[in-house]
Design a protein around this motif. Structure first.
Motif, PDB file in Angstrom:
ATOM      1  N   ALA A   1       8.340  34.763  20.732  1.00  0.00           N
ATOM      2  CA  ALA A   1       6.928  34.450  20.509  1.00  0.00           C
ATOM      3  C   ALA A   1       6.502  34.677  19.058  1.00  0.00           C
ATOM      4  CB  ALA A   1       6.049  35.271  21.442  1.00  0.00           C
ATOM      5  N   LEU A   2       7.433  35.115  18.212  1.00  0.00           N
ATOM      6  CA  LEU A   2       7.128  35.358  16.807  1.00  0.00           C
ATOM      7  C   LEU A   2       8.262  34.785  15.963  1.00  0.00           C
ATOM      8  CD1 LEU A   2       5.181  36.959  14.803  1.00  0.00           C
ATOM      9  CD2 LEU A   2       6.973  38.684  14.822  1.00  0.00           C
ATOM     10  N   LEU A   3       7.903  33.960  14.998  1.00  0.00           N
ATOM     11  CA  LEU A   3       8.860  33.388  14.058  1.00  0.00           C
ATOM     12  C   LEU A   3       8.764  34.169  12.756  1.00  0.00           C
ATOM     13  CD1 LEU A   3      10.775  31.144  12.934  1.00  0.00           C
ATOM     14  CD2 LEU A   3       8.688  29.851  12.394  1.00  0.00           C
ATOM     15  N   ARG A   4       9.868  34.776  12.356  1.00  0.00           N
ATOM     16  CA  ARG A   4       9.924  35.499  11.073  1.00  0.00           C
ATOM     17  C   ARG A   4      10.799  34.680  10.134  1.00  0.00           C
ATOM     18  NH1 ARG A   4      10.363  41.416  11.691  1.00  0.00           N
ATOM     19  NH2 ARG A   4       8.125  41.095  11.730  1.00  0.00           N
ATOM     20  N   VAL A   5      10.225  34.277   9.010  1.00  0.00           N
ATOM     21  CA  VAL A   5      10.933  33.477   8.011  1.00  0.00           C
ATOM     22  C   VAL A   5      11.225  34.379   6.816  1.00  0.00           C
ATOM     23  CG1 VAL A   5      10.856  31.436   6.537  1.00  0.00           C
ATOM     24  CG2 VAL A   5       9.721  31.395   8.772  1.00  0.00           C
ATOM     25  N   TYR A   6      12.517  34.562   6.519  1.00  0.00           N
ATOM     26  CA  TYR A   6      12.938  35.377   5.381  1.00  0.00           C
ATOM     27  C   TYR A   6      13.045  34.481   4.151  1.00  0.00           C
ATOM     28  CZ  TYR A   6      13.980  38.901   8.856  1.00  0.00           C
ATOM     29  OH  TYR A   6      13.876  39.811   9.879  1.00  0.00           O
ATOM     30  N   LEU A   7      12.478  34.965   3.051  1.00  0.00           N
ATOM     31  CA  LEU A   7      12.412  34.184   1.823  1.00  0.00           C
ATOM     32  C   LEU A   7      12.886  35.016   0.639  1.00  0.00           C
ATOM     33  CD1 LEU A   7       8.839  32.853   2.538  1.00  0.00           C
ATOM     34  CD2 LEU A   7      10.920  31.488   2.665  1.00  0.00           C
TER      35      LEU A   7
ATOM     36  N   ASP B   1       5.444  35.874   8.766  1.00  0.00           N
ATOM     37  CA  ASP B   1       5.492  35.785  10.232  1.00  0.00           C
ATOM     38  C   ASP B   1       4.505  34.749  10.757  1.00  0.00           C
ATOM     39  OD1 ASP B   1       7.397  37.766  10.409  1.00  0.00           O
ATOM     40  OD2 ASP B   1       6.016  39.336  11.049  1.00  0.00           O
ATOM     41  N   PHE B   2       4.913  34.067  11.830  1.00  0.00           N
ATOM     42  CA  PHE B   2       4.077  33.084  12.513  1.00  0.00           C
ATOM     43  C   PHE B   2       4.077  33.386  14.012  1.00  0.00           C
ATOM     44  CE2 PHE B   2       5.597  30.987   8.724  1.00  0.00           C
ATOM     45  CZ  PHE B   2       4.508  30.259   8.279  1.00  0.00           C
ATOM     46  N   ASN B   3       2.897  33.374  14.636  1.00  0.00           N
ATOM     47  CA  ASN B   3       2.794  33.469  16.094  1.00  0.00           C
ATOM     48  C   ASN B   3       3.156  32.127  16.706  1.00  0.00           C
ATOM     49  OD1 ASN B   3       1.672  36.177  16.674  1.00  0.00           O
ATOM     50  ND2 ASN B   3      -0.005  35.467  15.389  1.00  0.00           N
ATOM     51  N   LEU B   4       3.908  32.162  17.796  1.00  0.00           N
ATOM     52  CA  LEU B   4       4.293  30.955  18.539  1.00  0.00           C
ATOM     53  C   LEU B   4       3.669  31.033  19.931  1.00  0.00           C
ATOM     54  CD1 LEU B   4       8.075  30.827  17.544  1.00  0.00           C
ATOM     55  CD2 LEU B   4       6.133  29.699  16.433  1.00  0.00           C
TER      56      LEU B   4
ATOM     57  N   PHE C   1      -1.211  24.793  19.419  1.00  0.00           N
ATOM     58  CA  PHE C   1       0.063  24.122  19.657  1.00  0.00           C
ATOM     59  C   PHE C   1       1.062  24.298  18.522  1.00  0.00           C
ATOM     60  CE2 PHE C   1      -2.438  21.124  17.249  1.00  0.00           C
ATOM     61  CZ  PHE C   1      -1.521  20.586  16.369  1.00  0.00           C
ATOM     62  N   TYR C   2       0.651  24.837  17.394  1.00  0.00           N
ATOM     63  CA  TYR C   2       1.510  24.906  16.210  1.00  0.00           C
ATOM     64  C   TYR C   2       1.786  26.370  15.853  1.00  0.00           C
ATOM     65  CZ  TYR C   2      -3.174  25.643  14.420  1.00  0.00           C
ATOM     66  OH  TYR C   2      -4.445  26.119  14.240  1.00  0.00           O
TER      67      TYR C   2
END
Length: 170
Positions: free
Chosen positions: A108-114, A57-60, A151-152
């Motif tokens: 506001a949250l990017l979830r990347v499935y791997l 997960d990444f915060n945006l 910003f990232y």
């Protein structure tokens, strides 16, 4: 006396610094800023060890400058001066282990499935676009300044699960 005090200070802080856990996450950025349009285009590569099976997960935080954001970055009293709201968009996500991605928590949250397990090393590539507001705030542009705070996409802290952190105005 000064030497004794210095030795005391060193021994006081030694347990704090020696107890830090080393995290081998590496991030590289490539950015282009279009000053005419107040848009930042970014590419990001994160090499990390997965803390859990199958996703990261990444915060945006750039989404907090969007009009009608759930957690708005600026206090309400500043809204009458707004000419341009900001925003953050994910343009592409990729990885050699990539399955899919989704935006949650009102984008506001990017979830990347791997296709990877806990403890495995992976590279995640994220292309994003940030439209800068004119709030004169942490992530904005004004006549004389450009502020690029958070910003990232920011890797979420992992403590018994990834922790989503709303971007508050204080």
């Amino acid at each position: 006396m000064k030497k004794i005090f210095l030795v005391f200070l060193c021994t006081l802080f030694l347990p704090i610094t020696s107890g830090c856990k080393r995290v081998d996450n590496t991030t590289k950025y490539n950015m282009q800023l279009n000053l005419k349009e107040n848009i930042l285009y970014g590419e990001m590569q994160v090499e990390l060890t997965l803390a859990t099976n199958g996703f990261v997960d990444f915060n945006l935080f750039g989404v907090a400058y969007k009009e009608n954001a759930t957690f708005f970055a600026v206090e309400q009293e500043y809204l009458p001066t707004v000419k341009n709201y900001g925003d953050m968009q994910i343009m592409a996500v990729n990885s050699s282990k990539f399955v899919a991605y989704e935006l949650v928590e009102n984008n506001a949250l990017l979830r990347v499935y791997l296709n990877a397990k806990k403890g495995q090393r992976v590279n995640v590539y994220i292309n994003f676009k940030v439209t800068l507001s004119n709030f004169c705030h942490r992530l904005s542009s004004d006549i004389d300044t450009i502020n690029l705070g958070n910003f990232y996409p920011i890797l979420c802290v992992y403590e018994n699960g990834y922790t989503y952190c709303p971007y508050y105005n204080i």
